[in-house]
Design a protein around this motif. Sequence first.
Motif, mmCIF file in Angstrom:
data_model
loop_
_atom_site.group_PDB
_atom_site.id
_atom_site.type_symbol
_atom_site.label_atom_id
_atom_site.label_comp_id
_atom_site.label_asym_id
_atom_site.label_seq_id
_atom_site.Cartn_x
_atom_site.Cartn_y
_atom_site.Cartn_z
ATOM 1 N N THR A 16 13.345 -9.083 5.324
ATOM 2 C CA THR A 16 12.390 -8.429 5.790
ATOM 3 C C THR A 16 10.844 -8.807 5.708
ATOM 4 N N ARG A 17 10.031 -8.087 6.242
ATOM 5 C CA ARG A 17 8.492 -8.421 5.676
ATOM 6 C C ARG A 17 8.159 -6.874 5.423
ATOM 7 N N ARG A 18 7.754 -6.702 3.910
ATOM 8 C CA ARG A 18 7.324 -5.330 3.492
ATOM 9 C C ARG A 18 5.832 -5.400 3.681
ATOM 10 N N GLY A 19 5.558 -3.969 4.002
ATOM 11 C CA GLY A 19 3.980 -3.664 4.225
ATOM 12 C C GLY A 19 3.777 -2.274 4.174
ATOM 13 N N MET A 20 2.631 -2.104 4.196
ATOM 14 C CA MET A 20 2.124 -0.411 4.026
ATOM 15 C C MET A 20 1.868 -0.129 5.529
ATOM 16 N N PHE A 21 2.286 1.224 5.895
ATOM 17 C CA PHE A 21 2.181 1.973 7.104
ATOM 18 C C PHE A 21 1.171 2.994 7.130
ATOM 19 N N ALA A 22 -0.108 2.967 7.602
ATOM 20 C CA ALA A 22 -1.144 4.026 7.379
ATOM 21 C C ALA A 22 -0.703 5.181 8.231
ATOM 22 N N ARG A 23 -0.982 6.296 7.659
ATOM 23 C CA ARG A 23 -0.888 7.534 8.523
ATOM 24 C C ARG A 23 -2.284 8.296 8.303
ATOM 25 N N GLN A 24 -2.577 9.101 9.121
ATOM 26 C CA GLN A 24 -3.619 9.760 9.622
ATOM 27 C C GLN A 24 -3.670 10.978 8.610
ATOM 28 N N ASP A 25 -2.509 11.601 8.448
ATOM 29 C CA ASP A 25 -2.339 12.821 7.777
ATOM 30 C C ASP A 25 -1.708 12.968 6.488
ATOM 31 N N GLY A 26 -1.684 11.725 5.879
ATOM 32 C CA GLY A 26 -1.406 11.665 4.513
ATOM 33 C C GLY A 26 -1.543 10.160 4.043
ATOM 34 N N PRO A 27 -0.967 9.837 2.840
ATOM 35 C CA PRO A 27 -1.271 8.486 2.180
ATOM 36 C C PRO A 27 -0.144 7.669 2.936
ATOM 37 N N ALA A 28 -0.629 6.127 2.953
ATOM 38 C CA ALA A 28 0.197 5.341 3.326
ATOM 39 C C ALA A 28 1.495 5.071 2.715
ATOM 40 N N VAL A 29 2.602 4.606 3.640
ATOM 41 C CA VAL A 29 3.982 4.707 3.281
ATOM 42 C C VAL A 29 4.547 3.167 3.404
ATOM 43 N N VAL A 30 5.561 2.764 2.533
ATOM 44 C CA VAL A 30 6.015 1.446 2.672
ATOM 45 C C VAL A 30 6.941 1.372 3.921
ATOM 46 N N ALA A 31 6.734 0.245 4.612
ATOM 47 C CA ALA A 31 7.417 0.216 5.701
ATOM 48 C C ALA A 31 8.111 -1.355 5.844
ATOM 49 N N TYR A 32 9.115 -1.558 6.594
ATOM 50 C CA TYR A 32 9.865 -3.018 6.507
ATOM 51 C C TYR A 32 9.769 -3.415 8.015
ATOM 52 N N TRP A 33 9.569 -4.480 8.440
ATOM 53 C CA TRP A 33 9.434 -5.301 9.425
ATOM 54 C C TRP A 33 10.567 -6.395 9.829
ATOM 55 N N HIS A 34 11.317 -6.705 10.690
ATOM 56 C CA HIS A 34 11.974 -7.733 11.012
ATOM 57 C C HIS A 34 10.900 -8.984 10.916
ATOM 58 N N THR A 35 11.559 -10.038 10.348
ATOM 59 C CA THR A 35 10.655 -11.291 10.396
ATOM 60 C C THR A 35 10.483 -11.826 11.662
ATOM 61 N N ARG A 36 11.407 -11.641 12.775
ATOM 62 C CA ARG A 36 10.976 -11.784 14.037
ATOM 63 C C ARG A 36 9.754 -11.120 14.521
ATOM 64 N N CYS A 37 9.694 -10.013 14.129
ATOM 65 C CA CYS A 37 8.480 -9.145 14.601
ATOM 66 C C CYS A 37 7.095 -9.557 14.024
ATOM 67 N N VAL A 38 6.934 -10.641 13.021
ATOM 68 C CA VAL A 38 5.700 -11.004 12.631
ATOM 69 C C VAL A 38 5.083 -11.917 13.160
ATOM 70 N N ARG A 39 3.592 -11.799 13.601
ATOM 71 C CA ARG A 39 2.967 -12.705 14.245
ATOM 72 C C ARG A 39 2.750 -13.988 13.375
ATOM 73 N N ALA A 40 2.290 -15.086 13.832
ATOM 74 C CA ALA A 40 2.170 -16.435 13.230
ATOM 75 C C ALA A 40 0.977 -16.290 12.268
ATOM 76 N N ASP A 41 0.238 -15.228 12.302
ATOM 77 C CA ASP A 41 -0.965 -15.104 11.235
ATOM 78 C C ASP A 41 -0.763 -14.267 10.366
#
Length: 68
Positions: free
Chosen positions: A40-65
Amino acid sequence: MATRETDAADTVDTYEYATYAPTPEICPSCCMPIPAGQLTRRGMFARQDGPAVVAYWHTRCVRADGSR
């Protein structure tokens, strides 16, 4: 004092790195499950009501950039 216009690269969220999902996760892009142990690709997912959380995306869901 000089001001600088916001560049598009300054506002694009990028992934931190590729890794394996430690537990079953849900991809925020396609809302499909990611099995534990899948690459997967790991990143941070921002939330308006609290701190950012770790999230995981499929490699196929990643844009070329590398952005979401």
